[in-house]
Design an enzyme around this catalytic site. Structure first.
Site, PDB file in Angstrom:
ATOM      1  N   LYS A  33     -12.371  -1.488   2.761  1.00  0.00           N
ATOM      2  CA  LYS A  33     -11.785  -0.567   1.779  1.00  0.00           C
ATOM      3  C   LYS A  33     -12.732  -0.474   0.569  1.00  0.00           C
ATOM      4  O   LYS A  33     -13.725   0.245   0.653  1.00  0.00           O
ATOM      5  CB  LYS A  33     -10.373  -1.015   1.401  1.00  0.00           C
ATOM      6  CG  LYS A  33      -9.421  -1.021   2.626  1.00  0.00           C
ATOM      7  CD  LYS A  33      -7.977  -1.171   2.247  1.00  0.00           C
ATOM      8  CE  LYS A  33      -7.080  -1.518   3.426  1.00  0.00           C
ATOM      9  NZ  LYS A  33      -7.023  -0.517   4.480  1.00  0.00           N
ATOM     10  N   HIS A  87      -5.631  -4.375  -0.794  1.00  0.00           N
ATOM     11  CA  HIS A  87      -5.567  -3.328  -1.827  1.00  0.00           C
ATOM     12  C   HIS A  87      -5.740  -3.927  -3.224  1.00  0.00           C
ATOM     13  O   HIS A  87      -5.138  -3.445  -4.193  1.00  0.00           O
ATOM     14  CB  HIS A  87      -4.263  -2.535  -1.698  1.00  0.00           C
ATOM     15  CG  HIS A  87      -4.212  -1.761  -0.421  1.00  0.00           C
ATOM     16  ND1 HIS A  87      -4.848  -0.552  -0.257  1.00  0.00           N
ATOM     17  CD2 HIS A  87      -3.661  -2.060   0.783  1.00  0.00           C
ATOM     18  CE1 HIS A  87      -4.657  -0.118   0.976  1.00  0.00           C
ATOM     19  NE2 HIS A  87      -3.952  -1.020   1.638  1.00  0.00           N
ATOM     20  N   SER A 134       0.794  -1.228   0.000  1.00  0.00           N
ATOM     21  CA  SER A 134       0.000   0.000   0.000  1.00  0.00           C
ATOM     22  C   SER A 134       0.824   1.275   0.000  1.00  0.00           C
ATOM     23  O   SER A 134       0.333   2.322  -0.381  1.00  0.00           O
ATOM     24  CB  SER A 134      -0.931   0.005   1.215  1.00  0.00           C
ATOM     25  OG  SER A 134      -0.172   0.006   2.395  1.00  0.00           O
TER      26      SER A 134
HETATM   27  N1  PLP Z   1      -3.633  -5.659   5.353  1.00  0.00           N
HETATM   28  C1  PLP Z   1      -3.342  -4.582   4.611  1.00  0.00           C
HETATM   29  C2  PLP Z   1      -2.388  -4.727   3.463  1.00  0.00           C
HETATM   30  C3  PLP Z   1      -3.922  -3.333   4.902  1.00  0.00           C
HETATM   31  O1  PLP Z   1      -3.634  -2.257   4.157  1.00  0.00           O
HETATM   32  C4  PLP Z   1      -4.816  -3.235   5.989  1.00  0.00           C
HETATM   33  C5  PLP Z   1      -5.433  -1.952   6.369  1.00  0.00           C
HETATM   34  O2  PLP Z   1      -4.855  -0.912   6.380  1.00  0.00           O
HETATM   35  C6  PLP Z   1      -5.087  -4.393   6.740  1.00  0.00           C
HETATM   36  C7  PLP Z   1      -4.487  -5.587   6.403  1.00  0.00           C
HETATM   37  C8  PLP Z   1      -6.060  -4.360   7.888  1.00  0.00           C
HETATM   38  O3  PLP Z   1      -7.361  -4.313   7.358  1.00  0.00           O
HETATM   39  P1  PLP Z   1      -8.597  -3.961   8.310  1.00  0.00           P
HETATM   40  O4  PLP Z   1      -8.752  -2.472   8.247  1.00  0.00           O
HETATM   41  O5  PLP Z   1      -9.759  -4.707   7.745  1.00  0.00           O
HETATM   42  O6  PLP Z   1      -8.228  -4.424   9.665  1.00  0.00           O
END
Ligand code: PLP
Length: 444
Positions: free
Chosen positions: A271, A242, A214
Site C-alpha cells: 500500500k 492502513h 479500511s
Molecule cells: N490487512 C488489511 C487490513 C488489509 O486492508 C489488507 C489488504 O487489503 C491486507 C491485510 C492484505 O494485505 P496484502 O495485500 O499485503 O495481502
C-alpha cells in the site's frame, strides 16, 4: 545397438506427438458440464444481488492521475492505497530496476532452501528499527503474514479475542489456529473486557485488531485495548496495513499515533510502502524465529522477488529521510475533510486519516454517484451491503500526499456537483458558489 542420435530423434518425435495431442484435445465430460452450469448459476446470483465486482483496466502507472481503458482523458485517482505517492516514485522505480540487474528477477526458491539474499535481511532489519521491534519476518503478502501468525503462536489451551470487523485475512488466520476464539463487538471496550474475563482460564491470550479499519477509516481504541491487555495479561496484535508509513507523527502507525506500544505488528508493503507486494510480522525475536521454523505461508511459498524488496526498502528510506511526507498527507486529508464537511457531507472515520468515507446511505445512490464521478474524471469507489452494513452505503475517497491542492479542490467541487445533480437526499448546507468564495476553490 541403437545410436544415441537415433534414440534422441525417436524420443523427440514421441514428445512432439504428445504435445500435438495435448494442445488439440478438448476435455468435455458430464461432470465438467454439470459443474460449469452450477458455477454459471452462482455467477448469475452474484450479478442479481448487485454485488458483482468489475475490474477497470488502468493503462498507466499508479499515481494521483491515471489513464483508464476506454477513456481518453486523465482520471484523478482517489481510490488507491498509494497514500504517500510512492508507488511510481522515480527513486522507488530506480531501486527496483537496479535490483533486477544485480539480484535477478527472483530466487526460484523458498527462503530457507536457497531464497535469502542480503536484500531480504536488510529490509527485515530496516522494518524492525522502523517499528522499534526486535525482529521482522517478510512474507509474500500481509494476507500471508496474517494467515501464518496465529497457528504458530496459539495452541488449544490459548485464546484469541478479535474485533468483529477485522480484515478477512485476520479472520482466516484465526480460523487456522486451534486457540479458543472470542469475538468482541466492533471497538466495544466493554465487550472486549467481558471476553477477556470469559477467556481468563486460557493460557496465552491475544487481542487482535486492525489498527485502522479500511471501510470506515476508524481507528482502534488502542489506549483502552492496551490497558485491558495489561490488566488481563493479554498480548496485543495490530494489523497496520492502513497505517504503516503515514499514520502517526512520523508515519510509524497507530501505536505512534497514540504514543504507545503493542506486542506484534503485521503490515503490508503493498500500500503506502511502494505499493508492489509483500507483508511482514514485527515483534519479539523468539516469535519471529518460531515463525521462520513453523509458519506455513513462509515455509511453503516463494521468497519475495529482489526488485520488490528493493522498491519497499527504498520506500522506507524515503519516509525516514522525509518526515514531511506523512505531514503533507495529513494536510491534504484535513483540507478534503473540512471542505466536504462544510459543504454538508458526512465524512466518517478518524479526522486525521486519509480514508474518507462519504456517507450516502442509499446503495443505488452510492453506485450512480461513483459512476457519475468517473464520467467527470474522478475515480472513487462506491461500497454497499454486504461489504458495509445496510443503509450505510458510501463512496470511499482515499487521499494521497501526491495529490495537489487543486486536485483535492477539484474532487470536492465535482462531488458537490454530483450531489446537486443526483437530486437525492443529501442536504448540502453550503452551495458551490458559497464554497468557492469561502475557500477560493479552483475553477472546474
Ligand atoms: N490487512 C488489511 C487490513 C488489509 O486492508 C489488507 C489488504 O487489503 C491486507 C491485510 C492484505 O494485505 P496484502 O495485500 O499485503 O495481502
Amino acid at each position: 545397438m541403437e545410436k544415441i542420435g537415433d534414440f534422441v530423434l525417436k524420443i523427440s518425435k514421441r514428445h512432439n506427438n504428445r504435445a500435438f495431442k495435448y494442445f488439440t484435445r478438448k476435455r468435455s465430460t458430464q461432470a465438467a458440464a454439470a459443474v460449469q452450469q452450477d458455477l454459471q448459476h452462482e455467477l448469475e446470483g452474484i450479478k442479481d444481488a448487485g454485488t458483482w465486482k468489475g475490474e477497470r483496466v488502468i493503462t498507466s502507472k499508479q499515481g494521483p492521475t491515471i489513464h483508464v481503458a476506454g477513456s481518453q482523458a486523465d482520471i484523478l485517482n482517489f481510490c488507491a492505497n498509494n497514500y504517500l505517492g510512492l508507488s511510481s516514485h522515480p527513486e522507488v522505480i530506480e531501486a527496483g530496476k537496479k535490483a533486477l540487474d544485480t539480484h535477478g528477477a527472483g530466487l526460484s526458491s523458498v527462503r530457507f532452501i536457497c531464497g535469502t539474499q542480503y536484500l531480504h535481511k536488510e529490509l527485515e532489519d530496516k522494518i524492525s528499527k522502523f517499528h522499534k521491534k526486535e525482529d521482522t519476518i517478510l512474507y509474500a503478502s500481509c494476507f500471508d503474514a496474517n494467515a501464518g501468525l496465529f497457528e504458530v503462536l496459539l495452541g488449544p489451551e490459548d485464546a484469541v479475542i478479535s474485533d468483529e470487523l477485522n480484515h478477512a485475512s485476520i479472520i482466516d488466520g484465526i480460523r487456522l489456529c486451534k486457540a479458543k476464539r472470542f469475538r468482541y463487538k466492533h471497538t466495544d471496550m466493554k465487550d472486549l473486557e467481558q471476553n477477556l474475563k470469559d477467556a481468563s482460564s486460557c493460557h496465552k491470550k491475544l487481542i487482535a485488531t486492525d489498527g485502522v479499519f479500511s471501510m470506515d477509516g476508524s481507528v482502534a481504541p488502542l489506549p483502552d485495548i492496551t490497558r485491558l491487555g495489561n490488566e488481563y495479561g493479554a498480548l496485543v496484535f495490530i494489523d497496520e496495513c492502513h497505517g504503516t508509513g503515514f499514520f502517526g507523527p512520523t508515519g510509524r502507525g497507530t501505536d505512534e499515533h497514540f504514543g504507545l506500544e503493542v506486542d506484534i505488528i503485521n503490515s503490508t508493503l503493498g500500500k503506502a510502502m511502494g505499493g508492489a507486494a509483500g507483508g511482514y510480522t514485527s515483534g519479539p525475536k523468539e516469535l519471529v524465529q518460531l515463525l521462520r521454523q513453523r509458519s506455513r505461508p513462509y515455509l511453503f511459498s516463494n521468497t519475495l522477488p529482489p526488485p520488490v524488496v528493493a522498491c519497499a526498502s527504498k520506500a522506507f528510506d524515503l519516509i525516514i529521510q522525509n518526515p514531511d511526507l506523512p505531514k503533507k498527507l495529513l494536510t491534504n486529508t484535513v483540507r478534503f475533510r473540512s471542505k466536504m464537511t462544510d459543504a454538508g457531507f458526512t465524512i466518517s472515520g478518524d479526522p486525521g486519516h486519509p480514508i474518507c468515507p462519504v456517507m450516502l446511505g442509499d446503495a443505488k445512490l452510492a453506485s450512480t454517484f461513483a459512476d457519475d464521478m468517473l464520467e467527470k474524471g474522478i475515480y472513487v469507489i462506491g461500497f454497499s451491503y454486504p461489504v458495509v452494513p445496510k443503509g450505510k452505503s458510501r463512496i470511499r475517497v482515499q487521499i494521497s500526499a501526491a495529490h495537489s491542492e487543486q486536485e483535492i479542490d477539484r474532487a470536492v467541487m465535482l462531488l458537490l456537483k454530483s450531489a446537486e445533480n443526483s437530486k437525492l437526499s443529501i442536504k448540502l448546507t453550503v452551495k458551490i458558489e458559497m464554497l468557492k468564495r469561502c475557500y477560493c476553490l479552483h475553477e472546474l
